[in-house]
Design a protein around this motif. Structure first.
Motif, mmCIF file in Angstrom:
data_model
loop_
_atom_site.group_PDB
_atom_site.id
_atom_site.type_symbol
_atom_site.label_atom_id
_atom_site.label_comp_id
_atom_site.label_asym_id
_atom_site.label_seq_id
_atom_site.Cartn_x
_atom_site.Cartn_y
_atom_site.Cartn_z
ATOM 1 N N LEU A 113 0.924 -1.153 -0.108
ATOM 2 C CA LEU A 113 -0.219 0.051 -0.165
ATOM 3 C C LEU A 113 1.015 1.270 0.075
ATOM 4 O O LEU A 113 0.417 2.257 -0.628
ATOM 5 N N GLU A 114 1.911 0.999 0.554
ATOM 6 C CA GLU A 114 2.999 2.396 0.408
ATOM 7 C C GLU A 114 3.396 2.535 -1.166
ATOM 8 O O GLU A 114 3.279 3.467 -1.483
ATOM 9 N N GLY A 115 3.398 1.444 -1.837
ATOM 10 C CA GLY A 115 3.681 1.605 -3.268
ATOM 11 C C GLY A 115 2.405 2.199 -3.944
ATOM 12 O O GLY A 115 2.575 3.255 -4.508
ATOM 13 N N HIS A 116 1.324 1.672 -3.735
ATOM 14 C CA HIS A 116 0.202 2.437 -4.222
ATOM 15 C C HIS A 116 0.042 3.900 -3.986
ATOM 16 O O HIS A 116 -0.274 4.928 -4.672
ATOM 17 N N LEU A 117 0.261 4.278 -2.533
ATOM 18 C CA LEU A 117 0.192 5.504 -2.095
ATOM 19 C C LEU A 117 0.748 6.817 -2.756
ATOM 20 O O LEU A 117 0.404 7.757 -3.016
ATOM 21 N N PHE A 118 2.096 6.254 -3.117
ATOM 22 C CA PHE A 118 2.894 7.360 -3.781
ATOM 23 C C PHE A 118 2.810 7.348 -5.264
ATOM 24 O O PHE A 118 3.241 8.173 -6.097
ATOM 25 N N VAL A 141 -7.686 2.534 -3.603
ATOM 26 C CA VAL A 141 -9.058 1.921 -4.074
ATOM 27 C C VAL A 141 -8.654 0.654 -4.781
ATOM 28 O O VAL A 141 -8.173 0.863 -5.811
ATOM 29 N N SER A 142 -8.760 -0.577 -4.088
ATOM 30 C CA SER A 142 -8.287 -1.795 -5.064
ATOM 31 C C SER A 142 -9.043 -2.995 -4.754
ATOM 32 O O SER A 142 -10.219 -2.694 -4.184
ATOM 33 N N GLY A 143 -8.810 -4.028 -4.951
ATOM 34 C CA GLY A 143 -9.497 -5.395 -4.717
ATOM 35 C C GLY A 143 -9.098 -5.814 -3.242
ATOM 36 O O GLY A 143 -10.017 -6.640 -2.876
ATOM 37 N N GLY A 144 -8.091 -5.205 -2.855
ATOM 38 C CA GLY A 144 -7.853 -5.631 -1.288
ATOM 39 C C GLY A 144 -8.177 -4.550 -0.354
ATOM 40 O O GLY A 144 -8.541 -4.868 1.000
ATOM 41 N N HIS A 145 -8.171 -3.527 -0.641
ATOM 42 C CA HIS A 145 -8.280 -2.241 0.249
ATOM 43 C C HIS A 145 -9.044 -1.053 -0.363
ATOM 44 O O HIS A 145 -9.336 -0.710 -1.427
ATOM 45 N N THR A 146 -9.831 -0.459 0.697
ATOM 46 C CA THR A 146 -10.478 0.901 0.378
ATOM 47 C C THR A 146 -10.286 1.529 1.704
ATOM 48 O O THR A 146 -10.542 1.644 2.693
ATOM 49 N N ILE A 353 0.728 -0.970 7.908
ATOM 50 C CA ILE A 353 1.499 -0.164 7.012
ATOM 51 C C ILE A 353 2.458 0.682 7.959
ATOM 52 O O ILE A 353 3.387 1.178 7.302
ATOM 53 N N ALA A 354 2.122 1.314 9.168
ATOM 54 C CA ALA A 354 2.924 2.109 9.544
ATOM 55 C C ALA A 354 3.993 1.370 10.084
ATOM 56 O O ALA A 354 3.864 0.283 10.937
#
Ligand code: KG4
Ligand code: ZN
Length: 362
Positions: A113-118, A141-146, A353-354
Motif C-alpha cells: 500500500l505504500e507503493g500504491h500511496l505514492f 481503492v483496490s481489490g484488497g483495500h479501500t 502499514i505504519a
C-alpha cells in the motif's frame, strides 16, 4: 543517479520495473495470468505462485531490455513484502533478496500500500515523477483495500478502512454473479457505461459522520436486484459475446450503473466527511479501482469544489505494478535509509502499514 529494480508479486501478477532517482519509470512490465484464472472466476493462489516463478526470467529480461540497462547498472533492489497471497509474495521477495544479496546491493522490503500511496506522483512516457509534498491525504481503492491515509513525511497514519469488502472486490463479486470472467471490476465498469444509474438506484449507508467504508451491503442489494430481474424473466447471464455490441439486456446495464453510482458516491462522501473534519490540501488517489471511469470523472469536480489539489494515478500505474514499489524504495533511499537485511526480510500476508524506519543491515 541510483536505478532501483522493483519486484511486485503480491497477487496474481508478475511485475518488474526500473525507476531512477528522479522517479522516472525506465521500464515497467506487468505479466498477468488473467486468462489462466478466467475459468475459475478468481485467483487460485497455488497456481499464481507457480506461474510467477515460471514467468520471472522472462519478465526480468524484458524489464532490463526495455530499460536499456544491464543488471550491473542496478543500484538497489525493492520487492513487495506484504500484504498479499503468501506464496506469491514469497516468490518476488525471495528473488529480490537473492538478487540484492548476491550483488551486495541495498534491499528494500516495501509495503504494497505504500507503493500504491505514492503512485499518483509517477508519470507516463518516461517523465520524472511529480514532487511529492510533505503532507497529503492518500485514498487507495483496490481489490484488497479501500482506505484513506494521512501522509506526513515518512509517517503514514490510517484514517479510514473498509469494514467488509473492498470496493474492487464488490465489483468483482457482482460481476461474478452475472457470469463475467475474472477480473470482473473493469468489465462491470465498462458495461455500466451503457446504463442509466437513475433507472436502477441502489441505497447507500445511512448518513453518519463515520469515515469507514462498507461495500458488502451495497453488493448484497445489487445481487438482490439481479434476482429480482431473474424473477421477472430478464436474462442476467451474457446472451451474446462479451466483447460484442450487446451482451446483456438494458436492465442489467442500468443495474451496473446504479451500483457503480452508489459505490462512487460512498467514496466521495467519505472524502467530504474527512475534509470537513480535518481539511487537507492535496489528495492522491491510487489502486486498481482508481481506473474506474465514473470515479475518474467525478473526482476532479469534487477536488475543485473543496479547493483540493488532485493527483489521480495515471491509468498505466493504477493496477498492481512494480514501478510503484521501486519508487517507494527510491524515496527511502533518498531519505538516507540503508534498507532492510536481505537475509532476514520476511513476507507477511498481513502487514501494518505504519512501520519504523528500517535499520541498517548487519
Ligand atoms: O490494485 P489492484 O491491481 O490489486 C489489488 O491490490 O487489489 O486492484 C485490482 C482491483 C480488482 O478488484 C479489480 O476488479 C478492480 O481493482 N478494478 C476496477 C476497475 N479496474 C480494476 N474496479 C472498478 N472499476 C474499474 N474500472
Ligand atoms: Zn494493489
Amino acid at each position: 543517479m541510483t536505478l532501483v529494480l522493483g519486484i511486485e508479486t503480491s497477487c496474481d501478477d508478475t511485475a518488474a520495473a526500473v525507476v531512477d532517482g528522479s522517479g522516472r519509470v525506465l521500464a515497467s512490465v506487468v505479466s498477468s495470468q488473467l486468462a489462466q484464472f478466467a475459468p475459475y472466476g478468481g485467483v487460485v493462489p497455488e497456481l499464481a505462485a507457480r506461474e510467477q516463478l515460471a514467468a520471472w526470467p522472462r519478465v526480468f529480461e524484458e524489464t532490463l531490455a526495455r530499460a536499456g540497462v544491464g543488471l550491473e547498472a542496478i543500484g538497489a533492489v525493492a520487492a513487495t513484502q506484504g500484504p498479499g497471497l503468501i506464496g506469491s509474495l514469497l516468490v518476488g521477495l525471495s528473488l529480490g533478496r537473492a538478487l540484492a544479496w548476491s550483488r551486495r546491493l541495498p534491499f528494500f522490503a516495501v509495503h504494497h500500500l505504500e507503493g500504491h500511496l505514492f503512485s499518483p506522483y509517477l508519470r507516463e512516457g518516461g517523465e520524472p515523477a511529480l514532487a511529492v509534498p510533505d503532507g497529503f491525504v492518500g485514498l487507495v481503492v483496490s481489490g484488497g483495500h479501500t482506505s484513506i491515509y494521512a501522509v506526513s513525511g515518512a509517517t503514514i497514519e490510517t484514517l479510514a478502512e473498509t469494514r467488509d469488502d473492498a470496493i474492487g472486490e464488490a465489483f468483482d463479486k457482482l460481476g461474478k454473479r452475472l457470469g463475467l470472467p475474472y477480473p470482473q471490476g473493469p468489465r462491470v465498469d465498462a458495461l455500466a457505461e451503457r446504463g442509466e444509474a437513475a433507472r436502477s438506484p441502489l441505497p447507500r449507508l445511512a448518513g453518519t459522520e463515520e469515515l469507514f467504508f462498507s461495500f458488502s451491503g451495497l453488493k448484497t442489494h445489487a445481487i438482490g436486484a439481479v434476482e429480482k430481474l431473474e424473477r421477472a424473466g430478464v436474462a442476467t447471464t451474457p446472451t451474446a459475446p462479451l466483447d460484442g455490441p450487446d451482451p446483456f439486456p438494458q436492465p442489467v446495464y442500468d443495474l451496473f450503473a446504479g451500483f457503480r453510482e452508489s459505490a462512487v458516491r460512498q467514496v466521495l462522501d467519505r472524502l467530504t466527511r474527512l475534509h470537513r473534519r480535518r481539511p487537507f490540501a492535496e489528495l492522491a488517489v491510487s489502486g486498481g479501482a482508481a481506473a474506474n471511469r465514473e470515479l475518474r470523472r467525478r473526482l476532479p469536480a469534487w477536488a475543485h469544489e473543496h479547493g483540493v489539489e488532485l493527483r489521480l494515478v495515471p491509468l498505466v500505474h493504477s493496477g498492481d505494478n512494480a514501478a510503484m514499489i521501486a519508487f517507494a524504495a527510491g524515496r527511502r533511499l533518498a531519505r538516507g535509509e540503508a534498507g532492510d537485511d536481505p537475509l532476514a526480510a520476511a513476507a507477511a500476508s498481513r502487514l501494518p502499514i505504519a512501520r519504523p524506519p528500517a535499520a541498517a543491515p548487519a
